[in-house]
Enzyme design. Structure first.
Site, PDB file in Angstrom:
ATOM      1  N   GLY A  31      35.180  86.686 -28.314  1.00 52.83           N
ATOM      2  CA  GLY A  31      35.871  87.884 -27.932  1.00 52.83           C
ATOM      3  C   GLY A  31      35.405  88.326 -26.741  1.00 52.83           C
ATOM      4  N   HIS A  37      38.833  82.884 -20.441  1.00 59.73           N
ATOM      5  CA  HIS A  37      39.419  82.654 -21.737  1.00 59.73           C
ATOM      6  C   HIS A  37      40.811  82.461 -21.746  1.00 59.73           C
ATOM      7  CE1 HIS A  37      35.728  85.208 -23.053  1.00 59.73           C
ATOM      8  NE2 HIS A  37      35.510  84.152 -23.865  1.00 59.73           N
ATOM      9  N   GLY A 149      35.569  76.011 -21.957  1.00 60.30           N
ATOM     10  CA  GLY A 149      35.274  76.287 -20.539  1.00 60.30           C
ATOM     11  C   GLY A 149      34.283  75.507 -19.777  1.00 60.30           C
TER      12      GLY A 149
END
Ligand code: PAF
Length: 287
Positions: A31, A37, A149
């Site tokens: 989150g 993201h 990532g």
């Protein structure tokens, strides 16, 4: 976009997709989403029939309780951001859904040597916690592909290692680091920096970039020292480690000729905020 909180509802959704032969992408996150993201999400939406994004701050991967406590949480804003991206499902479970009673939270994965260096050395237990939650998410979501990532360069190597020993057929898709205009790598932790620290933190990427030029006429050790000395000289900065490693084994190299892919991995404290980044020094393409 569906927001699913329970494992049973998720399993039904996943099974339906499997029966229809749909290819699915999973973007695991904790989150506090940012453009980094969202770049993973966009790639997944492009590559797959359906995309699931998980939002779960995994307590098992935090070796420092203060870090867990201060980790940013903003689920409502995350849902809004994801709704604009064509995501099919956000899986936002509470802890007891991920780790129900009787679940072996202490299960140990074979993560090989790549989990023992750098982050593995400085954050004991961290990668076992990452492997535990990613494995659980893979078991539940059964994705065709999963997106991570490259800022967390070592994490990708560890997850690949975990997959080697588990019976899971998931394609790992590494995605490029996304940076602020200043060069600072996007991270949920950036919001813990003061405005002045955030400006200063741009030096991490600037010095790493400078070091790529420096490396052309200096040894590995001189380049390593160049980076550490420049960053440590800044107020409020403390380099935890900077290692120049073989991009496959993650073991330190002594010569630029030692490996086909050479990466510099750094962790720096700016004030109390722990930031990580990396830079590629060399990649020889296989013919
Ligand atoms: O990279 C992260 O945000 C986390 O380590 C991950 C992969 C979502 C597991 O909790």
């Amino acid at each position: 976009m569906q927001i699913i909180e329970s494992v049973s509802e998720l399993l039904t959704y996943v099974e339906n997709g499997k029966q229809k032969g749909l290819k699915s992408g999973l973007v695991p996150t904790m989150g506090a989403l940012h453009e980094g993201h969202l770049s993973l999400v966009r790639q997944s939406v492009k590559d797959n029939d359906v995309t699931i994004v998980s939002l779960f701050v995994n307590p098992v991967q935090f070796n420092n309780p203060k870090d867990l406590e201060t980790y940013p949480r903003q689920p409502e804003q995350d849902f809004k951001l994801l709704a604009r991206e064509g995501v099919d499902v956000v899986f936002a479970p509470v802890e007891s859904e991920i780790y129900p009673e009787g679940f072996d939270r202490n299960r140990k994965f074979n993560l090989g040597k790549v989990a023992e260096v750098m982050e593995g050395k400085h954050r004991p237990g961290h990668f076992q916690g990452v492997a535990l939650v990613v494995n659980r998410l893979f078991q539940l979501c059964r994705p065709t592909r999963a997106y991570f990532g490259l800022k967390d360069f070592q994490q990708i190597a560890v997850i690949r290692e975990m997959l080697r020993y588990e019976d899971l057929d998931v394609e790992i898709v590494p995605c490029p680091i996304v940076r602020e205009e200043s060069g600072l790598a996007l991270s949920s932790r950036n919001m813990l920096l003061s405005p002045a620290q955030r400006r200063e933190a741009a030096a991490i990427h600037a010095v790493l970039k400078e070091s790529v030029d420096f490396a052309k006429s200096h040894s590995v050790e001189e380049t390593r020292r160049f980076v550490v000395e420049r960053l440590d000289a800044k107020d409020d900065f403390k380099v935890e480690y900077f290692e120049i490693v073989d991009g496959l084994t993650l073991l330190p190299v002594e010569e630029w000729t030692e490996a086909a892919l050479i990466v510099g991995c750094i962790t720096v404290y700016v004030g109390n905020v722990r930031l990580i980044d990396n830079i590629q020094y060399k990649q020889l393409k296989a013919n």
